[in-house]
Design a protein around this motif. Structure first.
Motif, PDB file in Angstrom:
ATOM      1  N   GLN A 185       0.826  -1.191   0.000  1.00 53.71           N
ATOM      2  CA  GLN A 185       0.000   0.000   0.000  1.00 53.71           C
ATOM      3  C   GLN A 185       0.864   1.247   0.000  1.00 53.71           C
ATOM      4  O   GLN A 185       2.056   1.188   0.288  1.00 53.71           O
ATOM      5  N   ALA A 193      -5.792   3.798 -10.568  1.00 56.35           N
ATOM      6  CA  ALA A 193      -6.182   5.085 -10.003  1.00 56.35           C
ATOM      7  C   ALA A 193      -5.381   6.153 -10.737  1.00 56.35           C
ATOM      8  O   ALA A 193      -4.161   6.046 -10.858  1.00 56.35           O
ATOM      9  N   THR A 232       0.510   5.675   0.958  1.00 55.20           N
ATOM     10  CA  THR A 232      -0.276   6.606   1.765  1.00 55.20           C
ATOM     11  C   THR A 232      -1.238   7.414   0.888  1.00 55.20           C
ATOM     12  O   THR A 232      -1.040   7.551  -0.317  1.00 55.20           O
ATOM     13  N   THR A 233      -2.249   7.961   1.521  1.00 55.46           N
ATOM     14  CA  THR A 233      -3.198   8.824   0.828  1.00 55.46           C
ATOM     15  C   THR A 233      -2.480  10.039   0.265  1.00 55.46           C
ATOM     16  O   THR A 233      -2.777  10.479  -0.850  1.00 55.46           O
ATOM     17  N   GLN A 234      -1.524  10.567   0.989  1.00 51.95           N
ATOM     18  CA  GLN A 234      -0.769  11.725   0.510  1.00 51.95           C
ATOM     19  C   GLN A 234      -0.025  11.388  -0.784  1.00 51.95           C
ATOM     20  O   GLN A 234       0.043  12.203  -1.704  1.00 51.95           O
ATOM     21  N   THR A 235       0.516  10.174  -0.846  1.00 55.46           N
ATOM     22  CA  THR A 235       1.217   9.750  -2.060  1.00 55.46           C
ATOM     23  C   THR A 235       0.239   9.639  -3.222  1.00 55.46           C
ATOM     24  O   THR A 235       0.530  10.089  -4.336  1.00 55.46           O
ATOM     25  N   LEU A 236      -0.939   9.062  -2.965  1.00 55.06           N
ATOM     26  CA  LEU A 236      -1.948   8.958  -4.023  1.00 55.06           C
ATOM     27  C   LEU A 236      -2.369  10.339  -4.517  1.00 55.06           C
ATOM     28  O   LEU A 236      -2.519  10.551  -5.725  1.00 55.06           O
ATOM     29  N   HIS A 237      -2.554  11.281  -3.609  1.00 51.45           N
ATOM     30  CA  HIS A 237      -2.919  12.648  -4.008  1.00 51.45           C
ATOM     31  C   HIS A 237      -1.840  13.243  -4.902  1.00 51.45           C
ATOM     32  O   HIS A 237      -2.143  13.837  -5.941  1.00 51.45           O
ATOM     33  N   CYS A 268      -1.900  11.527  -8.336  1.00 51.23           N
ATOM     34  CA  CYS A 268      -3.080  11.936  -9.110  1.00 51.23           C
ATOM     35  C   CYS A 268      -2.916  13.348  -9.655  1.00 51.23           C
ATOM     36  O   CYS A 268      -3.250  13.617 -10.811  1.00 51.23           O
ATOM     37  N   TYR A 299      -3.073  -1.418  -9.799  1.00 50.53           N
ATOM     38  CA  TYR A 299      -3.239  -2.417  -8.752  1.00 50.53           C
ATOM     39  C   TYR A 299      -3.307  -3.810  -9.383  1.00 50.53           C
ATOM     40  O   TYR A 299      -4.182  -4.077 -10.202  1.00 50.53           O
TER      41      TYR A 299
END
Length: 185
Positions: free
Chosen positions: A22, A51, A24-29, A32, A40
């Motif tokens: 997984q 994503a 982090t959400t910060q990395t996904l932001h 994106c 995935y």
């Protein structure tokens, strides 16, 4: 237990997560916002999804794609072009790389390409695409050579879900990665 590696964002074209990992959400932001897809895959390399951030510039491309998809004549013509290109590439790969390829294979592919061009419905086209793929995979093993590895490649036929040999596992993995690739303009 700490940082393993560091990459500059400009050097990242995609992030592929295989299995039980997984971010982090910060990395996904961040990814994106930069338009960098996160892919995935399962531990067995099954494609789960992608994503990717939304960009307005793609809205016009998507609208044009939907317009073509809604027009049966245009969508069949587009599908034919894709299938013809795929079958032509399969023929070229075998011609260049397959050892001891029987002469009849060129005739089989020539007929398959004519059949694809003549397809009058998407369902017919799907069957003809399958026929070209059957020709290709029937001779696929002729392209495999041990080269640097002291092994013989055991490839009899294409299989998946799950792949039952190393060559099919590599093909499935490559297809999973290609599934999320954006089309080349």
């Amino acid at each position: 237990d700490g940082e393993v590696e560091r990459f500059r964002l400009i050097d990242v074209s995609q992030l592929v997560l295989c299995g039980n990992v997984q971010v982090t959400t910060q990395t996904l932001h961040l990814l994106c916002e930069a338009g960098i897809p996160v892919v995935y895959l399962s531990r067995g390399f099954w494609f789960y999804g992608v994503a990717k951030g939304m960009k307005l510039r793609n809205a016009y491309d998507r609208a044009a794609q939907f317009a073509v998809a809604a027009d049966p004549v245009r969508s069949l013509q587009f599908a034919k072009e894709v299938v013809l290109a795929k079958a032509s590439n399969q023929r070229t790969l075998l011609g260049r790389n397959a050892a001891d390829l029987p002469d009849r294979v060129a005739d089989e592919f020539a007929q398959a390409l004519r059949d694809i061009e003549a397809a009058a419905a998407v369902e017919t086209l799907l069957g003809r695409e399958g026929n070209a793929a059957a020709i290709y995979f029937r001779h696929f093993a002729r392209m495999l050579r041990p080269r640097d590895l002291p092994t013989e490649w055991d490839f009899a036929t294409r299989n998946r879900r799950p792949p039952r040999d190393p060559i099919n596992a590599l093909l499935s993995f490559a297809y999973a990665l290609l599934t999320k690739e954006p089309p080349v303009a």
